[in-house]
Enzyme design. Structure first.
Site, mmCIF file in Angstrom:
data_model
loop_
_atom_site.group_PDB
_atom_site.id
_atom_site.type_symbol
_atom_site.label_atom_id
_atom_site.label_comp_id
_atom_site.label_asym_id
_atom_site.label_seq_id
_atom_site.Cartn_x
_atom_site.Cartn_y
_atom_site.Cartn_z
ATOM 1 N N ASP B 30 19.534 13.474 51.007
ATOM 2 C CA ASP B 30 19.185 13.451 49.579
ATOM 3 C C ASP B 30 19.746 14.645 48.823
ATOM 4 O O ASP B 30 20.056 14.563 47.631
ATOM 5 C CB ASP B 30 17.664 13.436 49.404
ATOM 6 C CG ASP B 30 17.140 12.017 49.373
ATOM 7 O OD1 ASP B 30 16.105 11.768 49.984
ATOM 8 O OD2 ASP B 30 17.796 11.185 48.720
ATOM 9 N N ILE B 33 22.946 13.784 47.320
ATOM 10 C CA ILE B 33 23.029 12.588 46.488
ATOM 11 C C ILE B 33 22.424 12.892 45.128
ATOM 12 O O ILE B 33 21.325 13.448 45.044
ATOM 13 C CB ILE B 33 22.246 11.404 47.109
ATOM 14 C CG1 ILE B 33 22.758 11.113 48.503
ATOM 15 C CG2 ILE B 33 22.372 10.172 46.236
ATOM 16 C CD1 ILE B 33 21.999 9.998 49.163
ATOM 17 N N GLU B 69 14.675 9.271 46.182
ATOM 18 C CA GLU B 69 14.600 10.478 45.355
ATOM 19 C C GLU B 69 15.519 10.296 44.157
ATOM 20 O O GLU B 69 16.733 10.393 44.276
ATOM 21 C CB GLU B 69 15.038 11.686 46.184
ATOM 22 C CG GLU B 69 14.704 13.004 45.519
ATOM 23 C CD GLU B 69 15.235 14.177 46.325
ATOM 24 O OE1 GLU B 69 14.631 14.520 47.355
ATOM 25 O OE2 GLU B 69 16.281 14.734 45.925
ATOM 26 N N ASP B 71 17.106 11.584 40.845
ATOM 27 C CA ASP B 71 17.327 12.901 40.245
ATOM 28 C C ASP B 71 17.292 12.856 38.720
ATOM 29 O O ASP B 71 16.728 13.722 38.078
ATOM 30 C CB ASP B 71 18.672 13.460 40.716
ATOM 31 C CG ASP B 71 18.692 13.631 42.217
ATOM 32 O OD1 ASP B 71 19.554 13.029 42.868
ATOM 33 O OD2 ASP B 71 17.802 14.324 42.730
ATOM 34 N N HIS B 115 26.408 -2.395 32.172
ATOM 35 C CA HIS B 115 27.169 -3.279 31.288
ATOM 36 C C HIS B 115 28.366 -2.507 30.766
ATOM 37 O O HIS B 115 28.239 -1.377 30.321
ATOM 38 C CB HIS B 115 26.302 -3.735 30.110
ATOM 39 C CG HIS B 115 25.212 -4.651 30.517
ATOM 40 N ND1 HIS B 115 25.432 -5.952 30.866
ATOM 41 C CD2 HIS B 115 23.881 -4.450 30.640
ATOM 42 C CE1 HIS B 115 24.274 -6.524 31.180
ATOM 43 N NE2 HIS B 115 23.319 -5.627 31.056
ATOM 44 N N CYS B 157 31.251 -5.618 33.989
ATOM 45 C CA CYS B 157 32.245 -6.518 33.418
ATOM 46 C C CYS B 157 33.475 -5.688 33.047
ATOM 47 O O CYS B 157 33.339 -4.561 32.574
ATOM 48 C CB CYS B 157 31.719 -7.155 32.126
ATOM 49 S SG CYS B 157 30.099 -7.907 32.343
ATOM 50 N N SER B 183 31.856 -9.643 35.439
ATOM 51 C CA SER B 183 31.256 -9.621 36.780
ATOM 52 C C SER B 183 29.988 -10.435 36.730
ATOM 53 O O SER B 183 29.179 -10.265 35.822
ATOM 54 C CB SER B 183 30.881 -8.187 37.162
ATOM 55 O OG SER B 183 31.950 -7.550 37.736
ATOM 56 N N SER B 185 26.412 -12.103 38.372
ATOM 57 C CA SER B 185 25.310 -11.738 39.262
ATOM 58 C C SER B 185 25.176 -12.801 40.346
ATOM 59 O O SER B 185 25.678 -13.904 40.225
ATOM 60 C CB SER B 185 24.012 -11.645 38.473
ATOM 61 O OG SER B 185 23.750 -12.882 37.882
#
Lengths: 435, 343
Positions: B30, B33, B69, B71, B115, B157, B183, B185
């Site tokens: 973590d 990241i 976690e 951030d 998006h 997209c 793109s 779903s």
């Protein structure tokens, strides 16, 4: 009378020195009534610091002093407090000497008029005697040096003190009769802050009177002298402005100083009348109202010149008062200058009608200024209207003061020539009214 | 980074959390990241299963769990914060978990979803980040030596437009769709009522499930993930800025934190007098005495600093002119006879 004057000077210097070392100095120098954007000490320091960094001090909208002030303080900045104390002392001494001479002139003129039988028979109690006039110069110096307004202005190191010094020297030069010096100092005063331009008229009238040139529009000698004086004044003004060009090699100072005075862009509250109006005004009216307000300062010169052409020093007093009320960024230092003259007209006391109200208004408003400022800015429980109300009241008080003195002066003059007991056609007692 | 909020963008949060899980599984802790989410799915009033975010239909995999976690959550996910994290221009009071503490040996993986459009990516319905800004941010990172190699994956997209403008070296980019394509779903879950994942990320995750820390799968395999038949959109990639051949780049270089650890049982003593180890001290160094601490600080110089010289002086011509005028005025008023006494 050097000794009492010296004593007064010492007391004044002690008071100022004591205040400089106390904690009040910082508090006073931040008050908006004492330090305006034109003459605050903070801005002088800022301008000089900018100059040390290699930037023109006029490049930001902070510094609005003339280049001669830059030159003066460039070398004297470590002794700033001494400089301001010395300027106050010089002003006091200059006023003392000026009024001393003026008293002699007044007395001579009075004697002259009595011998010419111009006065009515029953005005004995209105005639001024040397006895009563003996202490007037000292009182003038006292009024200037120990006036709380002057002391505050000095402790705040506002350059208004320097303006006052120049105007005091101008008055001294005029009363002594030296046209050249008077023109030079008037040019310097105009160069410092634009408004002493209106003092050209009373100075001219006084000098004409001194040369015994009658003020008739057809008279050639009148026009000749006027042209001479005007030429002296304009030439010295042009010379001073050109000289200040060479300080920084730029004309930047003209929009920064005179453009600032005339166009009033900074609307920090002060004791004047401009800020509130222009804060509330729409943009497209502001030019019109700026012109109206500025014309208001210069407008009273000509009517007063016509009315008071026999009494130019009183005219000068009224003019200085009008400048300090209606100028764009007044401070209490300006008020102190004309208040210093009040002892000169102390013989008018019996004709003044509003002494009590005026003194109450002026004193109470002076105390209410910091109170309402605190309420508005710090406590948040008042708003600008409160502070402006006090400003308005204070200015109304001042205007009432001037108009009262004006009325009293004219009334005395009238009584002198027409006798104390005026009667109307039908024999009842008449009352003079100022229309 | 998940750049969307609101309930109907559930899938973006699920995307991000799934990638987060895979990356953690492959070994990145973590502390390495930075997760930016509008964390409003798990506790959303519309979530029929509170405290969960599912990435697969039939609620097979809860990616929210206990040890997520986040951030930057909710309104902290802004373009400004994202760029500040990347470039390191962060106020000094920011905690370590919110900083990207990378250096020039770090490989960075950036995964963004939300998006987007042709050249921009929408952040939380109120602002956008453009591909130019992103490219400039990466260039700043390169110039500040904040990465060794960077893998940029975007699932929106028209995602390919976001990597068009990159110009810094060592960047590889993957996008879920080309310019002009959307793109799509993957599948809605009728129990939760929203789409749970995006197609591209779904197949990437299926691919990642087969990776383990020791696997030798390379990037070329990742480029083959999600062909047009499965994804409907055409995934794109960009490798021209990358120094190495994608064939030689392991997936775990970016997705996992893999170290080569060899366990040995013999002891090695670090001996001062090892042969072949010469300690040459240059003679000059021994000649001087060691400095005391106080002498190293130029205190004397600091205390006795002279006041700053004023750099500006009024020009000589001005002073001359001014005093000449003053003297002229003086003599004019008081008469010429004083001149004799001066000169």
């Amino acid at each position: 009378m050097a000794a009492p004057l010296l004593l007064v000077v010492l007391v004044a210097v002690t008071v100022r020195a004591a205040l400089y070392r106390s904690s009040l100095a910082a508090f006073i120098s931040e008050r908006v009534e004492v330090a305006s954007p034109l003459n605050a000490w903070k801005r002088v320091v800022e301008g000089l610091a900018l100059l040390d960094l290699g930037v023109s001090p006029y490049s930001g909208a902070i510094f609005h002093e003339t280049p001669l002030i830059i030159y003066l303080f460039h070398f004297l900045i470590e002794y700033a407090e001494l400089v301001f104390m010395i300027t106050d002392v010089l002003t006091g001494v200059a006023l003392y000497l000026a009024i001393q001479d003026f008293n002699k002139v007044v007395f001579k003129k009075q004697k002259f008029l009595i011998e010419l039988d111009k006065y009515a028979p029953d005005v004995a109690e209105l005639i001024r005697t040397p006895m009563e006039m003996h202490y007037i110069p000292l009182k003038v110096a006292l009024f200037y040096l120990l006036n709380p307004y002057t002391v505050m202005s000095c402790v705040a190191k506002s350059t208004c003190a320097i303006n006052n010094t120049v105007i005091a020297f101008f008055i001294l030069a005029t009363i002594k009769g030296s046209a050249f010096l008077s023109a030079v100092f008037l040019a310097l005063a105009t160069y410092q802050s634009l408004y002493p331009l209106t003092l050209f008229a009373p100075a001219l009238l006084y000098l004409l009177q001194r040369q015994f040139i009658p003020i008739k529009l057809k008279s050639k000698s009148f026009w000749l002298y006027t042209m001479q004086y005007a030429a002296l004044y304009l030439c010295s003004l042009v010379v001073i402005i050109c000289l200040s060009f060479f300080l920084l090699n730029s004309w930047d100072f003209i929009p920064s100083v005179y453009g600032f005075i005339l166009s009033v862009p900074d609307l920090t509250p002060n004791i004047g009348l401009f800020w509130y109006f222009f804060a509330e005004m729409f943009e497209h009216f502001s030019l019109f109202f700026v012109c109206v307000f500025q014309i208001n300062v210069f407008f009273y010169t000509i009517p007063l010149a016509i009315k008071l052409k026999e009494h130019p020093v009183f005219f000068m007093f009224v003019q200085i008062a009008i400048i300090s009320i209606f100028k764009s960024y007044p401070t209490v230092g300006d008020i102190a200058l004309y208040m210093a003259f009040l002892p000169v007209w102390s013989h008018l006391y019996r004709f003044l009608r509003n002494v009590f109200i005026l003194s109450c208004v002026l004193i109470v408003c002076s105390f209410l200024f910091p109170v309402l400022w605190h309420l508005w800015i710090y406590a948040g429980s008042a708003n600008s209207n409160f502070y402006y109300a006090i400003t308005l009241t204070f200015n109304i008080g001042q205007i009432l003061l001037i108009s009262d003195y004006f009325y009293a002066f004219l009334r005395r003059e009238y009584y002198l020539t027409h006798g104390l007991h005026l009667t109307r056609q039908d024999g009842t007692e008449a009352m003079l009214v100022l229309k | 980074v998940c750049t969307s909020r609101f309930w109907f963008n559930y899938r973006h949060v699920a995307n991000t959390l799934s990638v987060y899980r895979s990356v953690k599984r492959l070994g990145i802790p973590d502390s390495h990241i930075v997760l930016m989410l509008a964390d409003d799915m798990a506790c959303n009033p519309r979530n029929p299963k509170p405290a969960t975010v599912f990435s697969h239909k039939n609620m097979e995999l809860n990616v929210y769990g206990d040890d997520v976690e986040v951030d930057y959550r909710s309104y902290e996910v802004t373009v400004e914060n994202f760029l500040r994290v990347l470039t390191g221009r962060i106020p000094p009071s920011t905690p370590r978990s919110k900083r990207l503490l990378s250096d020039d040996r770090s490989n960075i993986l950036i995964y963004m979803t939300g998006h987007g459009g042709n050249g921009f990516l929408k952040f939380q319905d109120s602002e956008e980040i453009t591909n130019v800004e992103l490219a400039d941010a990466f260039e700043q990172m390169w110039q500040k030596r904040r990465y060794n190699e960077l893998l940029f994956i975007i699932d929106t997209c028209q995602g390919a437009s976001m990597y068009e403008r990159f110009y810094s070296p060592n960047i590889m980019a993957l996008a879920s769709s080309q310019v002009g394509e959307d793109s799509l779903s993957h599948q809605p879950d009728l129990g939760i009522g929203v789409h749970l994942m995006d197609r591209y990320t779904f197949y990437v995750l299926e691919f990642l499930e087969e990776i383990h820390p020791a696997s030798q799968t390379n990037m070329n395999d990742l480029f083959q993930v999600c062909p047009k038949s499965l994804c409907v959109s055409t995934p794109g990639h960009r490798t021209d800025l990358f120094q190495r051949d994608p064939q030689n780049v392991l997936i775990t270089d970016f997705f996992g934190s893999v170290r080569k650890v060899e366990i040995t049982t013999e002891t090695i003593s670090l001996d001062r007098d090892l042969p072949g180890f010469e300690r040459k001290l240059p003679e000059e160094e021994l000649a001087t005495e060691p400095l005391k601490y106080a002498e190293q600080l130029p205190v004397a110089q600091i205390i006795h600093q002279k006041p700053k010289q004023k750099d500006w002086h009024p020009p000589g011509g001005f002073i001359l002119g001014l005093w000449a005028l003053i003297i002229m005025v003086f003599f004019k008023t008081y008469g010429i006879k004083h001149m004799k006494h001066i000169f």
